[in-house]
Motif scaffolding. Structure first.
Motif, PDB file in Angstrom:
ATOM      1  N   GLY A 239       0.802  -1.212   0.000  1.00 32.73           N
ATOM      2  CA  GLY A 239       0.000   0.000   0.000  1.00 32.73           C
ATOM      3  C   GLY A 239       0.833   1.260   0.000  1.00 32.73           C
ATOM      4  O   GLY A 239       0.326   2.348   0.251  1.00 32.73           O
ATOM      5  N   SER A 240       2.133   1.146  -0.274  1.00 36.01           N
ATOM      6  CA  SER A 240       2.997   2.321  -0.232  1.00 36.01           C
ATOM      7  C   SER A 240       2.952   3.075  -1.532  1.00 36.01           C
ATOM      8  O   SER A 240       2.643   2.539  -2.582  1.00 36.01           O
ATOM      9  CB  SER A 240       4.447   1.900   0.034  1.00 36.01           C
ATOM     10  OG  SER A 240       4.921   1.062  -1.001  1.00 36.01           O
ATOM     11  N   GLY A 241       3.251   4.349  -1.456  1.00 34.62           N
ATOM     12  CA  GLY A 241       3.387   5.172  -2.653  1.00 34.62           C
ATOM     13  C   GLY A 241       2.112   5.486  -3.361  1.00 34.62           C
ATOM     14  O   GLY A 241       2.132   5.908  -4.506  1.00 34.62           O
ATOM     15  N   GLY A 242       0.957   5.248  -2.728  1.00 37.57           N
ATOM     16  CA  GLY A 242      -0.308   5.484  -3.409  1.00 37.57           C
ATOM     17  C   GLY A 242      -0.647   6.935  -3.548  1.00 37.57           C
ATOM     18  O   GLY A 242      -0.161   7.635  -4.409  1.00 37.57           O
ATOM     19  N   ASP A 243      -1.527   7.409  -2.658  1.00 32.76           N
ATOM     20  CA  ASP A 243      -1.954   8.791  -2.764  1.00 32.76           C
ATOM     21  C   ASP A 243      -1.120   9.729  -1.908  1.00 32.76           C
ATOM     22  O   ASP A 243      -1.374  10.918  -1.835  1.00 32.76           O
ATOM     23  CB  ASP A 243      -3.436   8.922  -2.352  1.00 32.76           C
ATOM     24  CG  ASP A 243      -3.680   8.468  -0.921  1.00 32.76           C
ATOM     25  OD1 ASP A 243      -2.703   8.090  -0.235  1.00 32.76           O
ATOM     26  OD2 ASP A 243      -4.850   8.500  -0.496  1.00 32.76           O
ATOM     27  N   HIS A 244      -0.093   9.198  -1.255  1.00 31.96           N
ATOM     28  CA  HIS A 244       0.799  10.010  -0.412  1.00 31.96           C
ATOM     29  C   HIS A 244       0.018  10.756   0.667  1.00 31.96           C
ATOM     30  O   HIS A 244       0.347  11.877   1.024  1.00 31.96           O
ATOM     31  CB  HIS A 244       1.600  11.003  -1.266  1.00 31.96           C
ATOM     32  CG  HIS A 244       2.612  10.351  -2.122  1.00 31.96           C
ATOM     33  ND1 HIS A 244       3.791   9.848  -1.638  1.00 31.96           N
ATOM     34  CD2 HIS A 244       2.622  10.093  -3.466  1.00 31.96           C
ATOM     35  CE1 HIS A 244       4.514   9.336  -2.637  1.00 31.96           C
ATOM     36  NE2 HIS A 244       3.818   9.467  -3.746  1.00 31.96           N
ATOM     37  N   SER A 245      -0.996  10.113   1.183  1.00 23.58           N
ATOM     38  CA  SER A 245      -1.738  10.755   2.253  1.00 23.58           C
ATOM     39  C   SER A 245      -0.967  10.759   3.557  1.00 23.58           C
ATOM     40  O   SER A 245      -1.202  11.573   4.428  1.00 23.58           O
ATOM     41  CB  SER A 245      -3.085  10.043   2.450  1.00 23.58           C
ATOM     42  OG  SER A 245      -2.878   8.680   2.743  1.00 23.58           O
ATOM     43  N   GLU A 246      -0.021   9.819   3.707  1.00 26.80           N
ATOM     44  CA  GLU A 246       0.806   9.773   4.899  1.00 26.80           C
ATOM     45  C   GLU A 246       2.267   9.771   4.475  1.00 26.80           C
ATOM     46  O   GLU A 246       2.721   8.904   3.740  1.00 26.80           O
ATOM     47  CB  GLU A 246       0.513   8.496   5.723  1.00 26.80           C
ATOM     48  CG  GLU A 246      -0.912   8.429   6.243  1.00 26.80           C
ATOM     49  CD  GLU A 246      -1.195   9.480   7.291  1.00 26.80           C
ATOM     50  OE1 GLU A 246      -0.232  10.010   7.883  1.00 26.80           O
ATOM     51  OE2 GLU A 246      -2.390   9.775   7.524  1.00 26.80           O
ATOM     52  N   HIS A 247       3.003  10.751   4.954  1.00 34.44           N
ATOM     53  CA  HIS A 247       4.416  10.852   4.594  1.00 34.44           C
ATOM     54  C   HIS A 247       5.254  11.127   5.836  1.00 34.44           C
ATOM     55  O   HIS A 247       6.176  11.925   5.822  1.00 34.44           O
ATOM     56  CB  HIS A 247       4.639  11.964   3.570  1.00 34.44           C
ATOM     57  CG  HIS A 247       3.937  11.719   2.281  1.00 34.44           C
ATOM     58  ND1 HIS A 247       4.402  10.864   1.331  1.00 34.44           N
ATOM     59  CD2 HIS A 247       2.759  12.203   1.810  1.00 34.44           C
ATOM     60  CE1 HIS A 247       3.572  10.834   0.299  1.00 34.44           C
ATOM     61  NE2 HIS A 247       2.571  11.635   0.573  1.00 34.44           N
ATOM     62  N   GLY A 248       4.906  10.455   6.900  1.00 43.35           N
ATOM     63  CA  GLY A 248       5.593  10.717   8.145  1.00 43.35           C
ATOM     64  C   GLY A 248       7.077  10.392   8.099  1.00 43.35           C
ATOM     65  O   GLY A 248       7.861  10.961   8.841  1.00 43.35           O
ATOM     66  N   GLU A 249       7.509   9.469   7.223  1.00 42.96           N
ATOM     67  CA  GLU A 249       8.900   9.069   7.184  1.00 42.96           C
ATOM     68  C   GLU A 249       9.743   9.965   6.280  1.00 42.96           C
ATOM     69  O   GLU A 249      10.957   9.844   6.249  1.00 42.96           O
ATOM     70  CB  GLU A 249       9.000   7.605   6.687  1.00 42.96           C
ATOM     71  CG  GLU A 249       8.299   6.616   7.595  1.00 42.96           C
ATOM     72  CD  GLU A 249       8.912   6.564   8.977  1.00 42.96           C
ATOM     73  OE1 GLU A 249      10.122   6.817   9.116  1.00 42.96           O
ATOM     74  OE2 GLU A 249       8.173   6.286   9.941  1.00 42.96           O
ATOM     75  N   PRO A 282       8.341   6.846  -2.301  1.00 36.53           N
ATOM     76  CA  PRO A 282       7.693   5.858  -1.429  1.00 36.53           C
ATOM     77  C   PRO A 282       7.099   6.516  -0.195  1.00 36.53           C
ATOM     78  O   PRO A 282       7.651   7.468   0.352  1.00 36.53           O
ATOM     79  CB  PRO A 282       8.838   4.907  -1.050  1.00 36.53           C
ATOM     80  CG  PRO A 282       9.877   5.109  -2.103  1.00 36.53           C
ATOM     81  CD  PRO A 282       9.771   6.546  -2.508  1.00 36.53           C
ATOM     82  N   ALA A 283       5.994   6.002   0.254  1.00 40.35           N
ATOM     83  CA  ALA A 283       5.352   6.532   1.461  1.00 40.35           C
ATOM     84  C   ALA A 283       5.994   5.990   2.716  1.00 40.35           C
ATOM     85  O   ALA A 283       5.824   6.553   3.799  1.00 40.35           O
ATOM     86  CB  ALA A 283       3.863   6.207   1.444  1.00 40.35           C
ATOM     87  N   THR A 284       6.737   4.882   2.597  1.00 40.40           N
ATOM     88  CA  THR A 284       7.420   4.283   3.746  1.00 40.40           C
ATOM     89  C   THR A 284       8.839   3.925   3.332  1.00 40.40           C
ATOM     90  O   THR A 284       9.103   3.673   2.151  1.00 40.40           O
ATOM     91  CB  THR A 284       6.689   3.019   4.232  1.00 40.40           C
ATOM     92  OG1 THR A 284       6.580   2.097   3.140  1.00 40.40           O
ATOM     93  CG2 THR A 284       5.294   3.354   4.745  1.00 40.40           C
TER      94      THR A 284
END
Length: 430
Positions: A239-249, A282-284
């Motif tokens: 589920g990484s890199g999708g809509d970039h709704s979470e970019h805490g890292e 990547p989102a993570t």
């Protein structure tokens, strides 16, 4: 002795019914269509306007030298942007700038901060808020929202949906009136002639406009899902890199983007050959990168791949889209004026001008033939009583189905009939 053939009574009845519906629908919905047409014409001009207004951010001297993308990102990060690095759009042509995109608190939905970088020198030429997958700059974003919702947010979308809901009804009603007009009449109204020229375009704008609407658009989406006509989405590992709704890292220090040149090379070797692309980080940590083509002109290039550890792990190709999904993509891009470049824009300008002329001429006809000038009502009430009961029942069932699928059309039609009945009752009692 010669006699003049008289059309069947049924044709007269249907013509009167369509004339009454066309006339009053045009009078009531005309302002919404007029605003939609005018704002749509302005929006169709935005590619050239953007190029002129934002030339300092978009254009740089052409050079044969080009810095690695990672260095261009470093140059953007050196300006200390207040956001999270989420994506990069490399310069598609010599003389264009690279866009380094950041998610930033306080921005609206689908908005990002773009820092523009000269790919040959690393010089930052400016920063602007951009909108959506098209990367619209502030001018086009403003005109888009004006056309979509009059800058009023979700409540304002009712105006554009109402215009799209009725446009096809008014257009087809006009077609019926044109076909059934008296053949011995030598007078051809300019209103009707223009209506025939813009008929196909009006139906197209109505259909594509409804796909974006709040209520009818939701029904369209449900229908597409039921028949498997939805646009395929790229599968991202974990589920990484999708809509970039979470970019805490990810932080604005730029950690994690050093591999971007390798990622772009891997995407190019896998068939991502469009010049305009967007690379999503990547989102993570250790997640997949998303590289997507963003070319909307013909031929359509919207392939996308997910890359992890230097290899393609998932892909979506436009060639594999269901035909209905392809039609949706083409319809949206043609509605926006980007599918065929300037010829597409020219057609939209002519179509928008034709709709403006139709509304103006329609109100002119109404004003010249208004009841206060002694002409009486354009079409008396009770036309539906002349129609065959079976056909009238079929028309009623069809209206219920369409009214359910296009709710604003159904609600406004009920309101129209209710007002008409109240006025008729009032006329009888006075």
């Amino acid at each position: 002795m010669t006699t003049t053939a008289t059309p069947p009574r049924t044709s007269f009845a249907w013509r009167g019914l369509f004339l009454r519906l066309h006339f009053y629908a045009g009078v009531l919905v005309g302002p919404f269509v007029l605003v939609a047409a005018l704002t749509g014409v302005l929006y169709a001009l935005t590619p050239q306007l953007e190029s002129w207004v934002y030339s300092d951010q978009l254009r740089v001297p052409v050079s044969s030298q080009q810095l690695p993308l990672s260095k261009q990102i470093d140059a953007a990060l050196a300006t200390s942007p207040q956001g999270t690095l989420v994506a990069v759009r490399p310069a598609p042509e010599p003389g264009d700038t690279t866009r380094v995109l950041f998610a930033e608190k306080g921005l609206g939905e689908s908005e990002r901060r773009a820092v523009f970088v000269d790919p040959s020198t690393g010089r930052v030429t400016g920063d602007l808020v951009v909108y959506g997958s098209s990367g619209a700059l502030p001018l086009r974003m403003t005109l888009s929202q004006l056309h979509r919702n009059l800058m009023l947010g979700e409540p304002g979308r009712l105006y554009s949906e109402l215009a799209a809901s009725w446009l096809w009804v008014v257009a087809l009603g006009g077609l019926v009136l044109w076909i059934t007009r008296p053949r011995n009449s030598k007078r051809i109204r300019t209103h009707g002639l223009i209506g025939m020229w813009v008929l196909v375009g009006a139906l197209f704008l109505s259909a594509t406009g409804l796909t974006w609407s709040a209520y009818a658009g939701e029904n369209v989406s449900t229908l597409r899902q039921a028949f498997g006509w939805t646009t395929p989405s790229l599968k991202m590992p974990g589920g990484s890199g999708g809509d970039h709704s979470e970019h805490g890292e990810h932080t604005s220090s730029g950690n994690g983007h050093s591999d971007i040149d390798t990622v772009l090379w891997a995407a190019r070797t896998s068939g991502i050959d469009a010049k305009p692309v967007e690379i999503g980080l990547p989102a993570t940590p250790g997640g997949a990168w998303k590289v997507a083509e963003i070319g909307r002109s013909w031929p359509t290039q919207v392939d996308a791949v997910a890359i992890q550890d230097g290899a393609v792990v998932s892909s979506v190709r436009f060639a594999d889209y269901p035909f209905a999904a392809k039609l949706t993509r083409w319809g949206i891009d043609a509605h926006m004026g980007v599918l065929f470049g300037w010829p597409n824009q020219l057609v939209l300008l002519l179509l928008g001008g034709g709709l403006v002329a139709l509304v103006a001429l329609g109100y002119r006809m109404w004003w010249r033939r208004r009841p206060t000038r002694g002409f009486g009502r354009p079409t008396p009430r009770g036309q539906w009583r002349k129609a065959p009961p079976a056909a009238l029942a079929g028309l009623g069932v069809g209206a219920l189905v369409v009214g359910w699928f296009v709710p604003l059309l159904g609600i406004s039609l009920v309101v129209f009939f209710a007002i008409d009945l109240l006025l008729a009752r009032r006329a009888k009692t006075t």
